[in-house]
Write an enzyme that holds these catalytic residues in place. Structure first.
Site, PDB file in Angstrom:
ATOM      1  N   LYS A   1       0.862  -1.176   0.000  1.00 21.49           N
ATOM      2  CA  LYS A   1       0.000   0.000   0.000  1.00 21.49           C
ATOM      3  C   LYS A   1       0.902   1.229   0.000  1.00 21.49           C
ATOM      4  O   LYS A   1       1.652   1.458   0.950  1.00 21.49           O
ATOM      5  CB  LYS A   1      -0.886  -0.025   1.246  1.00 21.49           C
ATOM      6  CG  LYS A   1      -1.727   1.217   1.425  1.00 21.49           C
ATOM      7  CD  LYS A   1      -2.687   1.036   2.583  1.00 21.49           C
ATOM      8  CE  LYS A   1      -3.500   2.277   2.828  1.00 21.49           C
ATOM      9  NZ  LYS A   1      -4.483   2.076   3.908  1.00 21.49           N
TER      10      LYS A   1
ATOM     11  N   ARG B   1     -10.671   9.717   2.528  1.00 25.63           N
ATOM     12  CA  ARG B   1     -10.520  10.371   3.837  1.00 25.63           C
ATOM     13  C   ARG B   1     -11.657  11.361   4.053  1.00 25.63           C
ATOM     14  O   ARG B   1     -12.135  11.538   5.179  1.00 25.63           O
ATOM     15  CB  ARG B   1      -9.153  11.051   3.933  1.00 25.63           C
ATOM     16  CG  ARG B   1      -8.030  10.020   3.972  1.00 25.63           C
ATOM     17  CD  ARG B   1      -6.665  10.663   4.048  1.00 25.63           C
ATOM     18  NE  ARG B   1      -5.612   9.652   3.880  1.00 25.63           N
ATOM     19  CZ  ARG B   1      -4.335   9.942   3.725  1.00 25.63           C
ATOM     20  NH1 ARG B   1      -3.936  11.190   3.726  1.00 25.63           N
ATOM     21  NH2 ARG B   1      -3.443   8.979   3.579  1.00 25.63           N
TER      22      ARG B   1
ATOM     23  N   LYS C   1       1.675   9.633   6.083  1.00 22.59           N
ATOM     24  CA  LYS C   1       1.725   8.217   6.448  1.00 22.59           C
ATOM     25  C   LYS C   1       2.973   7.543   5.894  1.00 22.59           C
ATOM     26  O   LYS C   1       3.037   6.316   5.792  1.00 22.59           O
ATOM     27  CB  LYS C   1       0.445   7.514   5.969  1.00 22.59           C
ATOM     28  CG  LYS C   1      -0.840   8.087   6.590  1.00 22.59           C
ATOM     29  CD  LYS C   1      -2.062   7.201   6.358  1.00 22.59           C
ATOM     30  CE  LYS C   1      -3.270   7.724   7.129  1.00 22.59           C
ATOM     31  NZ  LYS C   1      -4.449   6.852   7.020  1.00 22.59           N
TER      32      LYS C   1
ATOM     33  N   GLU D   1       7.426  -6.937   0.840  1.00 21.34           N
ATOM     34  CA  GLU D   1       6.292  -6.836   1.767  1.00 21.34           C
ATOM     35  C   GLU D   1       5.296  -7.962   1.517  1.00 21.34           C
ATOM     36  O   GLU D   1       4.767  -8.569   2.446  1.00 21.34           O
ATOM     37  CB  GLU D   1       5.587  -5.485   1.599  1.00 21.34           C
ATOM     38  CG  GLU D   1       6.231  -4.337   2.340  1.00 21.34           C
ATOM     39  CD  GLU D   1       5.862  -4.340   3.834  1.00 21.34           C
ATOM     40  OE1 GLU D   1       5.185  -5.278   4.290  1.00 21.34           O
ATOM     41  OE2 GLU D   1       6.276  -3.392   4.526  1.00 21.34           O
TER      42      GLU D   1
ATOM     43  N   LYS E   1      -2.356  -1.670  -3.685  1.00 28.83           N
ATOM     44  CA  LYS E   1      -3.116  -0.418  -3.634  1.00 28.83           C
ATOM     45  C   LYS E   1      -2.190   0.779  -3.738  1.00 28.83           C
ATOM     46  O   LYS E   1      -1.173   0.800  -3.033  1.00 28.83           O
ATOM     47  CB  LYS E   1      -3.854  -0.422  -2.286  1.00 28.83           C
ATOM     48  CG  LYS E   1      -4.606   0.820  -1.955  1.00 28.83           C
ATOM     49  CD  LYS E   1      -5.251   0.630  -0.611  1.00 28.83           C
ATOM     50  CE  LYS E   1      -5.855   1.919  -0.151  1.00 28.83           C
ATOM     51  NZ  LYS E   1      -6.444   1.792   1.167  1.00 28.83           N
TER      52      LYS E   1
ATOM     53  N   SER F   1     -10.052   5.725  -4.216  1.00 29.22           N
ATOM     54  CA  SER F   1     -10.992   6.835  -4.342  1.00 29.22           C
ATOM     55  C   SER F   1     -10.519   7.933  -5.298  1.00 29.22           C
ATOM     56  O   SER F   1     -11.311   8.450  -6.079  1.00 29.22           O
ATOM     57  CB  SER F   1     -11.273   7.410  -2.960  1.00 29.22           C
ATOM     58  OG  SER F   1     -10.087   7.883  -2.350  1.00 29.22           O
TER      59      SER F   1
ATOM     60  N   TYR G   1     -15.413   1.460  -6.135  1.00 33.82           N
ATOM     61  CA  TYR G   1     -16.654   2.155  -5.776  1.00 33.82           C
ATOM     62  C   TYR G   1     -17.680   2.052  -6.895  1.00 33.82           C
ATOM     63  O   TYR G   1     -18.846   2.367  -6.698  1.00 33.82           O
ATOM     64  CB  TYR G   1     -16.338   3.623  -5.440  1.00 33.82           C
ATOM     65  CG  TYR G   1     -15.311   3.686  -4.333  1.00 33.82           C
ATOM     66  CD1 TYR G   1     -15.680   3.379  -3.026  1.00 33.82           C
ATOM     67  CD2 TYR G   1     -13.974   3.949  -4.595  1.00 33.82           C
ATOM     68  CE1 TYR G   1     -14.733   3.346  -2.011  1.00 33.82           C
ATOM     69  CE2 TYR G   1     -13.021   3.922  -3.588  1.00 33.82           C
ATOM     70  CZ  TYR G   1     -13.404   3.626  -2.302  1.00 33.82           C
ATOM     71  OH  TYR G   1     -12.473   3.578  -1.309  1.00 33.82           O
TER      72      TYR G   1
HETATM   73  C1  PBG Z   1      -6.690   3.531   5.788  1.00 35.68           C
HETATM   74  C2  PBG Z   1      -7.280   3.385   4.447  1.00 35.68           C
HETATM   75  C3  PBG Z   1      -7.177   4.319   3.414  1.00 35.68           C
HETATM   76  C4  PBG Z   1      -7.861   3.786   2.339  1.00 35.68           C
HETATM   77  C5  PBG Z   1      -8.371   2.557   2.722  1.00 35.68           C
HETATM   78  N1  PBG Z   1      -7.993   2.304   4.034  1.00 35.68           N
HETATM   79  C6  PBG Z   1      -6.602   5.666   3.377  1.00 35.68           C
HETATM   80  C7  PBG Z   1      -5.313   5.923   3.979  1.00 35.68           C
HETATM   81  O1  PBG Z   1      -4.413   5.074   3.997  1.00 35.68           O
HETATM   82  O2  PBG Z   1      -5.164   7.023   4.462  1.00 35.68           O
HETATM   83  C8  PBG Z   1      -7.991   4.488   1.024  1.00 35.68           C
HETATM   84  C9  PBG Z   1      -8.957   3.916   0.068  1.00 35.68           C
HETATM   85  C10 PBG Z   1      -9.287   4.822  -1.056  1.00 35.68           C
HETATM   86  O3  PBG Z   1      -8.696   5.908  -1.235  1.00 35.68           O
HETATM   87  O4  PBG Z   1     -10.195   4.451  -1.805  1.00 35.68           O
HETATM   88  N2  PBG Z   1      -6.717   2.412   6.587  1.00 35.68           N
END
Ligand code: PBG
Length: 343
Positions: free
Chosen positions: A202, A212, A226, A242, A257, A283, A322
């Site tokens: 990720k 968010r 992050k 990983e 992701k 998203s 989505y």
């Molecule tokens: C955090 C989490 C995130 C998403 C899914 N789980 C955002 C982040 O890491 O800040 C993002 C998913 C998306 O943008 O569709 N646990």
């Protein structure tokens, strides 16, 4: 003397593209509703009332609405929903206390959907960010996201979600060593059959903004860094390392992701590791598509289906998106379905 004529036969790859029936026969990859996972944002009362504009497919749902949405998904052949809780700021704190509440919105939504007895799987996200006032996926001590105490919290959370009825728990936090410890915690509490879908690769991506926002952690978004736990977008060998670690620790499925900005990683994992893999069409990737289509810059339907297809082509077994409901509805009626004979 016999003179051998040496023919250089011109290759004509276009023969395979001349007709739609031939194109259908030789197509290598396809997306079906069975390949799609639908995210659901289940909100507590305060966040439901707050509302606000959101992208289609990312709206906040009450528990009855989330059950109805899951039922629609099952009817269209979607095989799993992924539940994300949306928690009011007033219920968040530094310690993510809400994550351990068996009466919290996530557990109640999962129990309600499980209760409905639908023909689909229930995936529960395991990360602290919906519950922390600072928006991080882990616990923060002296300015640092602390690994091992976070993992202990995630184990508690995973067992709670499994007890509520989750079929799959999905740690999306990127802490070290959490898959192994979650596996042990699940096994010890009698949840041997609950699978782990681990977010193995990720990236610390700019494309999580709308998520968010939907989660109500937009306040923290600007300052939320992050990068001490999510992957550097410049690394792909590290993504592979990983993934290997998570598999060794007992992950059943791994998540890559963002999917579109990680097509190369999907392909590397597919080629080098022997494991089921999902891609998350995140998203921001989804929002770009919506925005361009809204401005008439590209055709929504064909761009959407091409997007899902290339994630599949890169090697994903399933895609979290989505647009799952809409895509599944389109796929359920093929463009060349037999038409009624004119009378
Ligand atoms: C955090 C989490 C995130 C998403 C899914 N789980 C955002 C982040 O890491 O800040 C993002 C998913 C998306 O943008 O569709 N646990």
């Amino acid at each position: 003397m016999i003179v051998m004529q040496w023919y250089c036969i011109m290759k004509r790859p276009r023969r395979l593209r001349r007709t739609s029936w031939m194109r259908d026969l030789v197509r290598e990859y396809a997306v079906t509703p069975h390949d799609l996972v639908l995210p659901l944002f289940v909100a507590d009362d305060e966040m439901l009332q707050r509302g606000g504009e959101s992208l289609p497919g990312m709206d906040r749902l009450s528990i009855p609405q989330s059950v109805a949405r899951a039922r629609d998904a099952a009817r269209l052949g979607i095989r799993a929903v992924a539940v994300f809780p949306v928690v009011a700021a007033s219920s968040k704190d530094e310690r993510a206390s809400g994550a351990f509440d068996p009466d919290g919105i996530a557990c109640r939504a999962i129990a309600a959907i499980a209760e409905a007895g639908l023909e689909l799987g229930l995936i529960a996200d395991v990360a602290l960010d919906p519950y922390t006032s600072h928006g991080h996926d882990g616990l923060v001590e002296r300015g640092d996201v602390v690994n091992d105490p976070t993992v202990s919290a995630l184990c508690r959370m995973a067992v709670l979600l499994a007890s509520a009825g989750a079929d799959v728990v999905a740690p999306s936090d990127m802490m070290d060593g959490r898959v192994g410890r979650i596996r042990r915690a699940l096994d010890r509490s009698g949840h041997q059959d609950v699978a782990i879908l681990s977010y193995a690769a990720k990236s610390a991506s700019s494309f999580y903004g709308p998520f968010r926002h939907a989660m109500g952690s937009e306040r923290a978004e600007g300052s939320l860094d992050k990068r001490t736990y999510q992957l550097d977008p410049g690394n792909s060998s590290e993504a592979l390392r990983e993934a290997r670690l998570d598999i060794a620790e007992g992950a059943d499925i791994i998540m890559i992701k963002p999917a579109l900005h990680g097509l190369d990683i999907l392909r590397r994992v597919r080629d080098e590791l022997d494991v089921p893999m999902f891609g998350y069409h995140v998203s921001g990737e989804y929002a770009m598509l919506c925005a361009a289509a809204d401005r008439g810059l590209l055709d929504w339907k064909s761009a959407l289906h091409e997007t899902l297809l290339v994630v599949k082509r890169a090697g994903a077994d399933a895609i979290v998106t989505y647009a799952a409901l809409e895509a599944a509805a389109d796929l359920a009626r093929p463009s060349h379905a037999p038409r009624a004979r004119p009378s």
